[in-house]
Design a protein around this motif. Structure first.
Motif, PDB file in Angstrom:
ATOM      1  N   MET A   1      26.497   3.710 -67.138  1.00  0.00           N
ATOM      2  CA  MET A   1      25.223   4.357 -66.915  1.00  0.00           C
ATOM      3  C   MET A   1      24.384   3.458 -66.020  1.00  0.00           C
ATOM      4  SD  MET A   1      22.365   5.233 -69.777  1.00  0.00           S
ATOM      5  CE  MET A   1      20.720   4.947 -69.236  1.00  0.00           C
ATOM      6  N   PHE A   2      23.539   4.074 -65.202  1.00  0.00           N
ATOM      7  CA  PHE A   2      22.613   3.297 -64.390  1.00  0.00           C
ATOM      8  C   PHE A   2      21.344   4.089 -64.150  1.00  0.00           C
ATOM      9  CE2 PHE A   2      25.297   5.602 -61.436  1.00  0.00           C
ATOM     10  CZ  PHE A   2      24.411   6.091 -60.493  1.00  0.00           C
ATOM     11  N   THR A   3      20.282   3.349 -63.817  1.00  0.00           N
ATOM     12  CA  THR A   3      19.016   3.984 -63.463  1.00  0.00           C
ATOM     13  C   THR A   3      18.606   3.491 -62.086  1.00  0.00           C
ATOM     14  OG1 THR A   3      17.619   2.250 -64.424  1.00  0.00           O
ATOM     15  CG2 THR A   3      18.276   4.065 -65.874  1.00  0.00           C
ATOM     16  N   ILE A   4      17.797   4.296 -61.391  1.00  0.00           N
ATOM     17  CA  ILE A   4      17.247   3.935 -60.089  1.00  0.00           C
ATOM     18  C   ILE A   4      15.747   4.178 -60.148  1.00  0.00           C
ATOM     19  CG2 ILE A   4      17.215   4.408 -57.611  1.00  0.00           C
ATOM     20  CD1 ILE A   4      20.069   5.543 -57.958  1.00  0.00           C
ATOM     21  N   GLU A   5      14.981   3.156 -59.769  1.00  0.00           N
ATOM     22  CA  GLU A   5      13.526   3.282 -59.724  1.00  0.00           C
ATOM     23  C   GLU A   5      13.037   2.789 -58.370  1.00  0.00           C
ATOM     24  OE1 GLU A   5      11.584   1.606 -63.283  1.00  0.00           O
ATOM     25  OE2 GLU A   5      13.631   1.304 -63.993  1.00  0.00           O
ATOM     26  N   HIS A   6      12.100   3.511 -57.776  1.00  0.00           N
ATOM     27  CA  HIS A   6      11.493   3.097 -56.519  1.00  0.00           C
ATOM     28  C   HIS A   6      10.119   2.532 -56.833  1.00  0.00           C
ATOM     29  CE1 HIS A   6      14.745   4.833 -54.252  1.00  0.00           C
ATOM     30  NE2 HIS A   6      14.595   5.964 -54.923  1.00  0.00           N
ATOM     31  N   GLU A   7       9.976   1.218 -56.621  1.00  0.00           N
ATOM     32  CA  GLU A   7       8.709   0.555 -56.853  1.00  0.00           C
ATOM     33  C   GLU A   7       8.015   0.322 -55.520  1.00  0.00           C
ATOM     34  OE1 GLU A   7       9.381  -2.872 -59.288  1.00  0.00           O
ATOM     35  OE2 GLU A   7      10.173  -1.672 -60.938  1.00  0.00           O
ATOM     36  N   PHE A   8       6.840  -0.292 -55.568  1.00  0.00           N
ATOM     37  CA  PHE A   8       6.047  -0.504 -54.359  1.00  0.00           C
ATOM     38  C   PHE A   8       6.815  -1.275 -53.289  1.00  0.00           C
ATOM     39  CE2 PHE A   8       3.188  -3.370 -52.009  1.00  0.00           C
ATOM     40  CZ  PHE A   8       2.522  -2.421 -51.252  1.00  0.00           C
ATOM     41  N   ASP A   9       7.448  -2.383 -53.669  1.00  0.00           N
ATOM     42  CA  ASP A   9       8.088  -3.237 -52.678  1.00  0.00           C
ATOM     43  C   ASP A   9       9.607  -3.333 -52.820  1.00  0.00           C
ATOM     44  OD1 ASP A   9       8.047  -4.619 -55.032  1.00  0.00           O
ATOM     45  OD2 ASP A   9       7.547  -6.547 -54.140  1.00  0.00           O
ATOM     46  N   THR A  11      13.511  -1.240 -54.367  1.00  0.00           N
ATOM     47  CA  THR A  11      14.269  -0.247 -55.121  1.00  0.00           C
ATOM     48  C   THR A  11      15.017  -1.022 -56.184  1.00  0.00           C
ATOM     49  OG1 THR A  11      14.498   1.246 -53.255  1.00  0.00           O
ATOM     50  CG2 THR A  11      16.118   1.458 -55.017  1.00  0.00           C
ATOM     51  N   VAL A  12      14.926  -0.582 -57.432  1.00  0.00           N
ATOM     52  CA  VAL A  12      15.524  -1.305 -58.548  1.00  0.00           C
ATOM     53  C   VAL A  12      16.595  -0.443 -59.205  1.00  0.00           C
ATOM     54  CG1 VAL A  12      15.087  -2.425 -60.763  1.00  0.00           C
ATOM     55  CG2 VAL A  12      13.358  -2.543 -58.945  1.00  0.00           C
ATOM     56  N   VAL A  13      17.816  -0.976 -59.250  1.00  0.00           N
ATOM     57  CA  VAL A  13      18.930  -0.318 -59.905  1.00  0.00           C
ATOM     58  C   VAL A  13      19.280  -1.147 -61.132  1.00  0.00           C
ATOM     59  CG1 VAL A  13      21.338   0.401 -59.700  1.00  0.00           C
ATOM     60  CG2 VAL A  13      19.815   0.591 -57.724  1.00  0.00           C
ATOM     61  N   THR A  14      19.367  -0.503 -62.283  1.00  0.00           N
ATOM     62  CA  THR A  14      19.756  -1.178 -63.513  1.00  0.00           C
ATOM     63  C   THR A  14      21.099  -0.620 -63.960  1.00  0.00           C
ATOM     64  OG1 THR A  14      17.457  -1.470 -64.168  1.00  0.00           O
ATOM     65  CG2 THR A  14      19.103  -1.697 -65.899  1.00  0.00           C
ATOM     66  N   LEU A  15      22.082  -1.513 -64.107  1.00  0.00           N
ATOM     67  CA  LEU A  15      23.412  -1.130 -64.562  1.00  0.00           C
ATOM     68  C   LEU A  15      23.513  -1.447 -66.043  1.00  0.00           C
ATOM     69  CD1 LEU A  15      25.452  -2.749 -61.657  1.00  0.00           C
ATOM     70  CD2 LEU A  15      24.597  -0.415 -61.801  1.00  0.00           C
ATOM     71  N   VAL A  16      23.802  -0.436 -66.850  1.00  0.00           N
ATOM     72  CA  VAL A  16      23.897  -0.588 -68.300  1.00  0.00           C
ATOM     73  C   VAL A  16      25.377  -0.552 -68.677  1.00  0.00           C
ATOM     74  CG1 VAL A  16      23.258   0.411 -70.521  1.00  0.00           C
ATOM     75  CG2 VAL A  16      21.669   0.557 -68.588  1.00  0.00           C
ATOM     76  N   ASP A  17      25.826  -1.563 -69.402  1.00  0.00           N
ATOM     77  CA  ASP A  17      27.225  -1.617 -69.836  1.00  0.00           C
ATOM     78  C   ASP A  17      27.383  -0.734 -71.062  1.00  0.00           C
ATOM     79  OD1 ASP A  17      29.822  -2.187 -70.393  1.00  0.00           O
ATOM     80  OD2 ASP A  17      29.537  -4.323 -70.756  1.00  0.00           O
ATOM     81  N   ASP A  18      27.890   0.472 -70.849  1.00  0.00           N
ATOM     82  CA  ASP A  18      28.095   1.380 -71.970  1.00  0.00           C
ATOM     83  C   ASP A  18      29.580   1.636 -72.199  1.00  0.00           C
ATOM     84  OD1 ASP A  18      28.465   2.855 -69.679  1.00  0.00           O
ATOM     85  OD2 ASP A  18      27.276   4.558 -70.313  1.00  0.00           O
ATOM     86  N   GLY A  19      30.404   0.648 -71.782  1.00  0.00           N
ATOM     87  CA  GLY A  19      31.847   0.753 -71.971  1.00  0.00           C
ATOM     88  C   GLY A  19      32.262   0.244 -73.334  1.00  0.00           C
ATOM     89  N   GLU A  25      25.110  -7.800 -71.017  1.00  0.00           N
ATOM     90  CA  GLU A  25      23.693  -7.511 -70.789  1.00  0.00           C
ATOM     91  C   GLU A  25      23.537  -6.636 -69.541  1.00  0.00           C
ATOM     92  OE1 GLU A  25      21.081  -8.459 -72.686  1.00  0.00           O
ATOM     93  OE2 GLU A  25      22.429  -9.430 -74.098  1.00  0.00           O
ATOM     94  N   ASP A  26      22.420  -5.894 -69.477  1.00  0.00           N
ATOM     95  CA  ASP A  26      22.124  -5.078 -68.299  1.00  0.00           C
ATOM     96  C   ASP A  26      22.064  -5.960 -67.056  1.00  0.00           C
ATOM     97  OD1 ASP A  26      21.828  -3.087 -70.166  1.00  0.00           O
ATOM     98  OD2 ASP A  26      19.688  -2.785 -69.822  1.00  0.00           O
ATOM     99  N   VAL A  27      22.439  -5.397 -65.918  1.00  0.00           N
ATOM    100  CA  VAL A  27      22.317  -6.061 -64.624  1.00  0.00           C
ATOM    101  C   VAL A  27      21.240  -5.318 -63.850  1.00  0.00           C
ATOM    102  CG1 VAL A  27      23.471  -6.593 -62.446  1.00  0.00           C
ATOM    103  CG2 VAL A  27      24.724  -6.795 -64.605  1.00  0.00           C
ATOM    104  N   ILE A  28      20.257  -6.060 -63.333  1.00  0.00           N
ATOM    105  CA  ILE A  28      19.158  -5.461 -62.574  1.00  0.00           C
ATOM    106  C   ILE A  28      19.281  -5.915 -61.123  1.00  0.00           C
ATOM    107  CG2 ILE A  28      16.659  -5.289 -62.317  1.00  0.00           C
ATOM    108  CD1 ILE A  28      16.543  -6.012 -65.369  1.00  0.00           C
TER     109      ILE A  28
END
Length: 78
Positions: A1-9, A11-19, A25-28
């Motif tokens: 699973m991962f999330t994508i967020e667009h911040e002011f300065d 783009t942040v992708v968070t990789l969640v280990d759901d295996g 731990e999550d990787v940001i």
């Protein structure tokens, strides 16, 4: 699973280990105009570990993922 967020300065992708266990731990990954940072909490110290890649290093990494073992130098136009 991962999330994508667009911040002011960045783009942040968070990789969640759901295996399967053991889970990590999550990787940001934060992409800025001039660099990319990769952050993960070290479970032994509970402190974040940050690696900063220049845009050139990121370009080399993206090419390296598709190449066989060896040493390479990319031309400026790649």
């Amino acid at each position: 699973m991962f999330t994508i967020e667009h911040e002011f300065d960045a783009t942040v992708v968070t990789l969640v280990d759901d295996g399967d266990a053991p889970l990590r731990e999550d990787v940001i990954i934060s992409a800025f105009a001039d660099c990319v940072t990769v952050t993960q909490i070290d479970p032994r110290t509970d402190m974040p570990v940050v690696v900063t890649l220049s845009m050139e290093q990121l370009r080399d990494l993206s090419h390296a993922l598709d190449l066989p073992e060896g040493a390479y130098r990319l031309r400026k136009d790649e």
